[in-house]
Design an enzyme around this catalytic site. Sequence first.
Site, PDB file in Angstrom:
ATOM      1  N   GLY A 132     -14.897   2.486  16.869  1.00 36.76           N
ATOM      2  CA  GLY A 132     -15.390   3.692  16.226  1.00 36.76           C
ATOM      3  C   GLY A 132     -15.408   4.927  17.165  1.00 36.76           C
ATOM      4  NE  ARG A 133     -21.263   5.493  17.129  1.00 39.15           N
ATOM      5  CZ  ARG A 133     -22.527   5.132  17.199  1.00 39.15           C
ATOM      6  NH1 ARG A 133     -23.279   5.867  17.734  1.00 39.15           N
ATOM      7  NH2 ARG A 133     -22.867   3.797  17.352  1.00 39.15           N
ATOM      8  CE  LYS A 190     -16.050  -0.659   9.123  1.00 40.44           C
ATOM      9  NZ  LYS A 190     -17.490  -0.169   9.330  1.00 40.44           N
ATOM     10  N   GLY A 196     -18.764  -2.621  15.613  1.00 42.62           N
ATOM     11  CA  GLY A 196     -20.089  -2.098  15.640  1.00 42.62           C
ATOM     12  C   GLY A 196     -20.528  -2.093  17.253  1.00 42.62           C
ATOM     13  CB  CYS A 229     -21.544   4.281   3.842  1.00 41.77           C
ATOM     14  SG  CYS A 229     -22.152   5.642   4.218  1.00 41.77           S
ATOM     15  CG  HIS A 286     -21.339  -1.940  11.528  1.00 41.47           C
ATOM     16  ND1 HIS A 286     -21.329  -0.707  11.388  1.00 41.47           N
ATOM     17  CD2 HIS A 286     -21.973  -2.223  12.532  1.00 41.47           C
ATOM     18  CE1 HIS A 286     -22.074  -0.329  12.116  1.00 41.47           C
ATOM     19  NE2 HIS A 286     -22.523  -1.134  13.092  1.00 41.47           N
TER      20      HIS A 286
END
Length: 337
Positions: free
Chosen positions: A230-231, A131, A204, A92, A163
């Site tokens: 993810g998104r 991660k 990613g 993050c 990622h």
Amino acid sequence: MDRRLSIAPMMDWTDRHCRAFHRALTSRALLYTEMVTAPAVIHGDRQRLLGFDPVEHPVALQLGGSDPDQLAEAARIGEAFGYDEINLNVGCPSDRVQSGRFGACLMREPSLVADCMAAIKAAVAVPGTVKCRIGVDDQDPLVSLFETVDACAAVGVEVFIVHARKAWLQGLSPKENRDVPPLDYGLVRRLKRERPHLSISINGGIASLDEAEAHLDASDGVRLDGVMLGRAAYHEPAILGQADRRLFGTGTPDVDAFTAIDRYRPYMAARLAEGVHLPAMTRHMLGLMHGRPGARTFRRILTVEAAGPGAGLEVVDRAVEAVREAEARMGPRTEAA
């Protein structure tokens, strides 16, 4: 644990309601909590921060922190709550995370990450996983990624979710860090090729199950262990309804949007009875009808009417009926989002 598909930990998104909803679409994907800091777990309202429904299994708790003793204690608490995995956030890029010396800035301190993971592994029986990004700022990703992975592997960590972007801690916002740094999928595949004994999942920029299947393809001699969405999983959750068949090879039928809502209903009813407001649960469903006739009306009803005082499942029923009526009227054409 089969890691062919997992849903990324996403702040303000993958709360317990989101995870229960995603589980209505896929029985096999590994779900992750939002990142929770170790001090919050130790000193905060644990039931609010860590509570989850058994339907969510398999589900992993993602922790943020850089103090091995705190992380070990938080991991023990997480395991006692029933989580299937404890994951450390080394990716993050937010300012708040940097000021607390955790997240992506830990890519600069592989030995500290290893110390944290050694403490977590000693504290719990469930898997302790990492991660991470491929590096930060001016680091050479070929060096930073392998140093981080090798340091953690030396203390017994076997599972890594990478990622495939750098994080730029200076000059880019967290949002920009999700898109601007270039993706290097080849480096993640190289990591798996050169460390075949480790479980390596890739994350990613993966926007569809077609892309997920391509990442899992081993035609180049490299078989990645998993893909983390993810998104795409959040904004177009209906794609998850095909995941069990396409990625896990189950013989079960795909789960369509209407079936997913039927499966989610008992969970919503139980939470409403506990005093949870409907929008807390329906906000995660807004993209479910993406591309279908009536999708805009579906979103409007779940956004506006769900917020009314005392709103209950009848609001969800109206939203579903709006889509059914639109499809009966228009056929299978798509509606612009």
